[in-house]
Motif scaffolding. Structure first.
Motif, PDB file in Angstrom:
ATOM      1  N   CYS A 258       0.865  -1.051   0.098  1.00  0.00           N
ATOM      2  CA  CYS A 258      -0.053   0.152   0.085  1.00  0.00           C
ATOM      3  C   CYS A 258       0.902   1.358  -0.028  1.00  0.00           C
ATOM      4  CB  CYS A 258      -0.839   0.065   1.343  1.00  0.00           C
ATOM      5  SG  CYS A 258      -1.864   1.436   1.310  1.00  0.00           S
ATOM      6  N   TRP A 259       0.731   2.199  -0.954  1.00  0.00           N
ATOM      7  CA  TRP A 259       1.395   3.313  -1.110  1.00  0.00           C
ATOM      8  C   TRP A 259       0.455   4.563  -1.195  1.00  0.00           C
ATOM      9  CZ3 TRP A 259       4.437   0.419  -5.439  1.00  0.00           C
ATOM     10  CH2 TRP A 259       5.301   0.118  -4.902  1.00  0.00           C
ATOM     11  N   THR A 260       0.957   5.620  -0.648  1.00  0.00           N
ATOM     12  CA  THR A 260       0.273   6.775  -0.735  1.00  0.00           C
ATOM     13  C   THR A 260       0.739   7.740  -1.827  1.00  0.00           C
ATOM     14  OG1 THR A 260      -0.488   6.506   1.727  1.00  0.00           O
ATOM     15  CG2 THR A 260      -0.633   8.542   0.564  1.00  0.00           C
ATOM     16  N   LEU A 261       0.115   8.530  -2.565  1.00  0.00           N
ATOM     17  CA  LEU A 261       0.474   9.570  -3.359  1.00  0.00           C
ATOM     18  C   LEU A 261      -0.474  10.731  -2.896  1.00  0.00           C
ATOM     19  CD1 LEU A 261      -0.173   6.593  -5.279  1.00  0.00           C
ATOM     20  CD2 LEU A 261       1.053   8.114  -6.802  1.00  0.00           C
ATOM     21  N   ARG A 262       0.544  11.746  -3.078  1.00  0.00           N
ATOM     22  CA  ARG A 262       0.185  13.253  -2.722  1.00  0.00           C
ATOM     23  C   ARG A 262       0.654  14.100  -3.938  1.00  0.00           C
ATOM     24  NH1 ARG A 262      -3.131  14.107   1.572  1.00  0.00           N
ATOM     25  NH2 ARG A 262      -3.192  12.346   3.509  1.00  0.00           N
ATOM     26  N   GLY A 263      -0.045  15.064  -4.492  1.00  0.00           N
ATOM     27  CA  GLY A 263       0.645  15.913  -5.341  1.00  0.00           C
ATOM     28  C   GLY A 263      -0.076  15.904  -6.657  1.00  0.00           C
ATOM     29  N   ALA A 264       0.539  16.220  -7.619  1.00  0.00           N
ATOM     30  CA  ALA A 264       0.252  16.322  -8.964  1.00  0.00           C
ATOM     31  C   ALA A 264       0.723  15.101  -9.514  1.00  0.00           C
ATOM     32  CB  ALA A 264       0.592  17.547  -9.728  1.00  0.00           C
ATOM     33  N   PHE A 265      -0.081  13.863  -9.853  1.00  0.00           N
ATOM     34  CA  PHE A 265       0.094  12.708 -10.336  1.00  0.00           C
ATOM     35  C   PHE A 265      -0.825  12.256 -11.523  1.00  0.00           C
ATOM     36  CE2 PHE A 265      -2.506  12.006  -6.751  1.00  0.00           C
ATOM     37  CZ  PHE A 265      -3.575  11.316  -7.194  1.00  0.00           C
ATOM     38  N   ASN A 266      -0.254  11.465 -12.214  1.00  0.00           N
ATOM     39  CA  ASN A 266      -1.208  11.188 -13.470  1.00  0.00           C
ATOM     40  C   ASN A 266      -1.478   9.752 -13.547  1.00  0.00           C
ATOM     41  OD1 ASN A 266      -1.587  10.454 -16.235  1.00  0.00           O
ATOM     42  ND2 ASN A 266      -1.365  12.410 -16.794  1.00  0.00           N
ATOM     43  N   ALA A 267      -2.576   9.224 -13.535  1.00  0.00           N
ATOM     44  CA  ALA A 267      -2.951   7.711 -13.385  1.00  0.00           C
ATOM     45  C   ALA A 267      -2.610   6.993 -14.656  1.00  0.00           C
ATOM     46  CB  ALA A 267      -4.496   7.572 -13.164  1.00  0.00           C
ATOM     47  N   GLY A 268      -2.501   7.801 -15.819  1.00  0.00           N
ATOM     48  CA  GLY A 268      -2.001   7.062 -17.081  1.00  0.00           C
ATOM     49  C   GLY A 268      -0.424   6.969 -16.919  1.00  0.00           C
ATOM     50  N   SER A 269       0.226   7.841 -16.389  1.00  0.00           N
ATOM     51  CA  SER A 269       1.733   7.686 -16.257  1.00  0.00           C
ATOM     52  C   SER A 269       2.098   6.511 -15.284  1.00  0.00           C
ATOM     53  CB  SER A 269       2.336   9.014 -15.677  1.00  0.00           C
ATOM     54  OG  SER A 269       1.967  10.163 -16.718  1.00  0.00           O
ATOM     55  N   ILE A 270       1.342   6.316 -14.262  1.00  0.00           N
ATOM     56  CA  ILE A 270       1.745   5.500 -13.273  1.00  0.00           C
ATOM     57  C   ILE A 270       1.313   3.919 -13.825  1.00  0.00           C
ATOM     58  CG2 ILE A 270       0.643   4.465 -11.168  1.00  0.00           C
ATOM     59  CD1 ILE A 270       0.148   7.199 -10.087  1.00  0.00           C
ATOM     60  N   GLU A 271       0.382   3.938 -14.740  1.00  0.00           N
ATOM     61  CA  GLU A 271      -0.133   2.674 -15.389  1.00  0.00           C
ATOM     62  C   GLU A 271       0.974   2.437 -16.365  1.00  0.00           C
ATOM     63  OE1 GLU A 271      -4.039   1.065 -17.090  1.00  0.00           O
ATOM     64  OE2 GLU A 271      -3.040   2.248 -18.530  1.00  0.00           O
ATOM     65  N   ALA A 272       1.595   3.319 -17.204  1.00  0.00           N
ATOM     66  CA  ALA A 272       2.592   3.366 -18.109  1.00  0.00           C
ATOM     67  C   ALA A 272       4.161   2.739 -17.340  1.00  0.00           C
ATOM     68  CB  ALA A 272       2.707   4.554 -18.975  1.00  0.00           C
ATOM     69  N   ALA A 273       4.103   3.235 -16.376  1.00  0.00           N
ATOM     70  CA  ALA A 273       5.376   3.070 -15.326  1.00  0.00           C
ATOM     71  C   ALA A 273       5.332   1.620 -15.035  1.00  0.00           C
ATOM     72  CB  ALA A 273       5.620   3.880 -14.009  1.00  0.00           C
ATOM     73  N   PHE A 274       3.983   1.068 -14.682  1.00  0.00           N
ATOM     74  CA  PHE A 274       3.978  -0.335 -14.267  1.00  0.00           C
ATOM     75  C   PHE A 274       4.423  -1.276 -15.559  1.00  0.00           C
ATOM     76  CE2 PHE A 274       1.617   0.516 -10.488  1.00  0.00           C
ATOM     77  CZ  PHE A 274       2.258  -0.434  -9.765  1.00  0.00           C
ATOM     78  N   ALA A 275       3.682  -0.939 -16.628  1.00  0.00           N
ATOM     79  CA  ALA A 275       4.053  -1.445 -17.987  1.00  0.00           C
ATOM     80  C   ALA A 275       5.599  -1.746 -18.021  1.00  0.00           C
ATOM     81  CB  ALA A 275       3.194  -1.030 -19.134  1.00  0.00           C
TER      82      ALA A 275
END
Length: 935
Positions: free
Chosen positions: A48-65
């Motif tokens: 479980c991680w917490t994200l705070r600030g300006a993040f982009n769900a698409g970038s996070i998904e691409a990072a996993f890939a």
């Protein structure tokens, strides 16, 4: 809008395999566990991680890939190659992160949804046959606040990997947002390279040195556990919960200072505190605690995702009268020695020590300890912060798991427990004592161990009365009914009736019950003697006949005697006379199978020339013609036609036996058959080939009981093929049902069964039994062939083919075997007959079963490693099937100092050497050995 996708759908998607590797030893452990309990959530790692600030769900998904593409282990699936698990890396794995929008949900409802989703994500199963054993969900709580839930299967991941994954997800996502290339360390290796290195290491001398160390440290089989509050289920469960307490900020500073003053690490200090606590809480003098080590002692492994972690077992004996500081110094030496020998994989350690298998317990260790700084350091990546948060436990692997996690805001002490074993109140007491012990020793390192905090446990049930003890026994999942009788002297006697669905061997139920009762009643000393009955005796009124049981209770508890497999074969009442028509029908089948002219009611199946394949063929014919199910045990006990007919057609005259033995047959492939019950304690166990050894029974001393262990009627499935040679040998020993009074013991095995006999003898001695004779016929040492030059092997094989043809041609020409039997001894002629459609040339089902059992054992033996040196109890026998040079090299075995290693020659080809004169010669040598051992 809320969307949820647990894991990408990959069913039916073709995958291109780009690499294939063996499994590491850690992976092998998780693979076997998954085979036993597919999809068990305890084998998942939830993050479980917490994200705070300006993040982009698409970038996070691409990072996993991107990470999945970068690390081959996350594109890996696991397959079964003839019983051996292999990992296959595929070219691509599609990844889809589920995004769940909770921004418009009320805070109260949002917390409930988060807990529900977290539990679902953590516990949803994985299919190891599919690549991509990772999934993620992003829970949007606000425009600048989210929770990232990630679950990975333990077979591709460990605690260190959390840090690697978090860093790379943060770096890649922020790089994509900024339109730059991510700065990632190069990966000179992949996980498959590590598995190849480990495979080589396990063949090295260094590994054998590790084996000797751990056998010396843990070889006595001691098992430690905190007595549970509840009866232990027959099968181990993983239902778990976690209780935690957050320590103040200065706790970490005090812990660091104490460790520095004592000149030990914080981990050693933690082990010392926990072992002192467990010693005080249980009163046990020897404590076993499990701990994990990263297993990444090469810098090239530090940036890899994969399962490198290994389990260490720490054996600690706290000084009862000593100070805590002395205890810490001793623990430091124990931990240092274990770390020096950390490369012993845990599953190899289990194989080496070969503890008694118990489906209700973890092997070797029940309590675990872990101390770590947070796997993911809190850090800012570009425009967002990624920080770690406590995650949900997918399931409890251990009875009790003590772990400490250090974060920037302080240390958290947590205790995960199996809820099927412990009450929450007990666990909270333990957690409180744990922190009290820490606080005391941090303030006073020289405090006497006897002065450290402890607490007495109150049994949940008043076990001091017969009624209370009865309730405790009947609460156990293996017991359907119990009755307790007070003995005139000594402990009470308890009589229990096993449940019909109890999956463990019934003869082990008393020991299991006593072990599970210890936590409730040990303090008041009322551990009962326990006996198992199929039914409690009752009066005409239906009440339990306590007077009858009282008479039994006055006698000492009976010891279990070895019998044929679970006693499931019905026996005819003494007054039963079979129908003459049934005798005539059986005689017809016997005449046809044995190819004899006449069969009288007094004729013995084996005296008429019956052997293993003919017996199984006969039994199959009987089952097909009549609605009965006779087995080999019945034929051995009643080999005459009339007695066999009486046993086979008798009305149901024995009490129905609970189904536990039948469950055991499915889990233990070995069947134990009694050839003869002797008048003394000596016991002779023959392995497979049941009919060959049956003939020598009459040539052996009358005081020796003679048994056969065989897998002749066992279905060879994938689960059995996955077992190691050591597991198979251990199962055979378990099936022997040896009592404390059994001995001396003799073992006999032909071909690979001889190799098995050597391993079984080692296991028996480790369990404290006396083995005086091990007969090994035509059995080469495991892997000896690989040490022989190729040209020598070729000459030996060529010579063996010539001798084989000559031997069977002589038997054919002298009329000892028919032409078809001659042709079936050679692969070429077998293949030719099959191609020509000659049905009589096909292997019978019985012959195929015999072949499959032999192939199973041969395949398992190949991976067994080097056999230990043979002692004087091992007698080697050579048939004409083996080159005379085998005697000079002792079949490739090493010998202990002073052992001559005499090889006895037998006339005949392989199993044919154990007919008539050969089996009598073997029996003579065995009888002489037993006579020499007689006091």
């Amino acid at each position: 809008m809320t969307t949820m996708l647990v894991s990408p759908s990959r069913t039916g998607t073709p995958h291109k395999v780009v690499a294939r590797f063996p499994c590491s030893q850690s992976q092998l452990r998780w693979w076997i566990l998954d085979q036993l309990e597919p999809g068990n959530p305890a084998y998942n790692i939830a993050i479980c991680w917490t994200l705070r600030g300006a993040f982009n769900a698409g970038s996070i998904e691409a990072a996993f890939a991107w990470v999945i593409e970068r690390h081959e282990i996350l594109r890996t699936r696991f397959t079964d190659a003839n019983g051996r698990p292999m990992q296959e890396v595929v070219d691509k794995v599609p990844f889809k992160m589920s995004v769940i929008d909770l921004r418009r949900v009320t805070e109260e409802q949002r917390d409930k949804r988060m807990k529900s989703i977290s539990a679902f994500m953590a516990k949803a199963p994985f299919d190891l046959n599919l690549p991509g054993l990772i999934r993620a969900s992003l829970l949007l709580l606000d425009n600048d606040h989210a929770v990232l839930l990630t679950t990975v299967h333990h077979i591709v991941f460990d605690g260190w990997s959390i840090r690697v994954l978090g860093r790379e997800i943060g770096e890649i996502a922020s790089a994509l947002d900024a339109g730059r290339e991510p700065e990632l360390p190069e990966l000179p290796l992949q996980y498959g390279d590590y598995t190849l290195w480990q495979e080589e290491y396990l063949k090295s001398r260094k590994f054998h040195a590790e084996t000797a160390f751990w056998r010396d440290k843990l070889g006595d089989g001691h098992y430690f556990e905190v007595p549970p509050d509840k009866p232990r289920p027959a099968l181990r469960t993983n239902h778990g919960e976690v209780v935690s307490i957050r320590k103040p900020l200065d706790f970490g500073t005090r812990m660091e200072a104490a460790a520095r003053d004592l000149q030990v690490s914080q981990f050693v200090l933690g082990i010392a505190v926990l072992s002192a606590l467990l010693h005080r809480f249980t009163g046990e003098e020897t404590i076993l605690v499990g701990a994990q080590i990263a297993g990444r002692d090469d810098v090239d492994l530090e940036n890899l995702i994969g399962v490198f972690i290994n389990n260490l077992i720490l054996r600690i004996e706290p000084p009862v009268q000593g100070a805590f500081s002395d205890h810490v110094a001793a623990v430091h030496e124990t931990v240092a020695a274990a770390i020096d020998h950390q490369k012993m994989p845990f599953n190899k350690l289990v194989e080496t020590l070969n503890p008694p298998r118990d489906a209700s317990r973890n092997p070797l260790v029940s309590v675990n300890f872990n101390l770590q700084k947070a796997f993911l350091e809190d850090r800012t990546y570009g425009t967002f912060d990624l920080t770690g948060a406590p995650s949900l436990s997918p399931g409890a692997i251990y009875d009790l798991n003590f772990f400490m996690v250090g974060r920037p805001d302080g240390w958290r002490m947590s205790l995960e427990y199996n809820t099927d074993l412990f009450e929450r109140q007990t666990v909270e007491t333990l957690l409180d004592l744990w922190q009290q012990t820490y606080d005391r020793v941090l303030s006073e390192p020289a405090a006497p161990l006897a002065s450290l905090p402890t607490a007495s446990r109150q049994a949940a049930t008043q076990a001091g009365t017969d009624a209370g003890l009865k309730r405790l026994l009947e609460a156990h999942p293996g017991v359907s009914e119990a009755c307790v009788i007070e003995a005139e002297a000594g402990p009470p006697r308890a009589f229990v009736v096993p449940r019909g669905d109890y999956p463990e061997p019934i003869d082990q139920l008393p020991q299991t019950l006593q072990r599970d009762l210890r936590g409730q009643i040990a303090a008041i000393g009322r551990m009962p003697d326990i006996s198992v009955l199929l039914n409690l005796p009752r009066l005409a009124s239906g009440a339990v006949d306590r007077k009858g049981l009282t008479a039994v209770a006055a006698a000492p508890p009976p010891l279990a005697e070895p019998t044929e497999d679970a006693g499931t074969t019905p026996r005819a009442p003494a007054s039963f006379t079979p129908d003459p028509a049934h005798i005539d029908a059986l005689a017809e089948i016997w005449r046809d199978v044995l190819e004899v002219g006449t069969v009288t009611p007094e004729d013995d199946f084996f005296a008429l020339g019956g052997h293993s394949l003919l017996a199984l063929r006969m039994l199959a014919r009987v089952r097909q013609r009549f609605d009965i199910k006779p087995d080999l045990a019945m034929l051995f006990q009643a080999p005459q036609l009339q007695s066999f007919a009486a046993a086979a057609f008798a009305p149901t005259s024995t009490p129905s036996v609970p189904s536990a033995p039948q469950e055991t047959t499915r889990t233990n492939p070995w069947k134990l058959t009694t050839y003869r019950s002797g008048t003394g304690p000596a016991a002779i166990y023959t392995i497979n080939h049941p009919f060959i050894y049956y003939r020598m029974t009459h040539d052996l001393p009358a005081e020796a009981s003679v048994y056969n262990l065989n897998m002749f009627e066992t279905e060879i499935d994938d689960e059995l093929r996955a077992r190691s040679f050591l597991d198979i040998a251990s199962s055979a020993v378990d099936a022997m049902r040896i009592t404390e009074t059994t001995g001396p013991i003799a073992l006999l095995g032909l071909c690979v069964n001889g190799t098995l006999a050597v391993e079984m003898a080692r296991i028996l001695r480790e369990r404290g039994h006396e083995v005086s004779f091990v007969g090994v016929v035509d059995s080469w040492a495991p892997n000896y062939g690989s040490t022989v030059p190729l040209d020598v092997r070729a000459r030996v094989r060529s010579g063996k083919r010539f001798r084989r043809v000559s031997y069977f041609a002589t038997r054919l020409l002298t009329g000892e075997i028919p032409l078809i039997a001659f042709l079936k001894h050679f692969r070429l002629t077998l293949a030719l007959m099959s191609k020509l459609g000659i049905k009589t040339g096909e292997l019978t089902p019985e012959e195929r079963a015999n072949r499959d059992v032999t192939n199973l054992l041969v395949d398992a033996a190949r991976d067994h490693g080097t056999a230990p040196p043979l002692d004087a109890s091992v007698h080697l026998f050579r048939s004409q099937a083996v080159h005379p040079l085998a005697a000079k090299v002792h079949f490739g075995y090493m010998l202990e100092d002073g052992v001559k290693g005499t090889v006895h020659n037998l006339e005949g080809w392989h199993e044919y050497a154990l007919t008539d004169s050969g089996i009598r010669r073997l029996a003579t040598i065995l009888r002489e050995t037993l006579d020499a051992d007689r006091p």
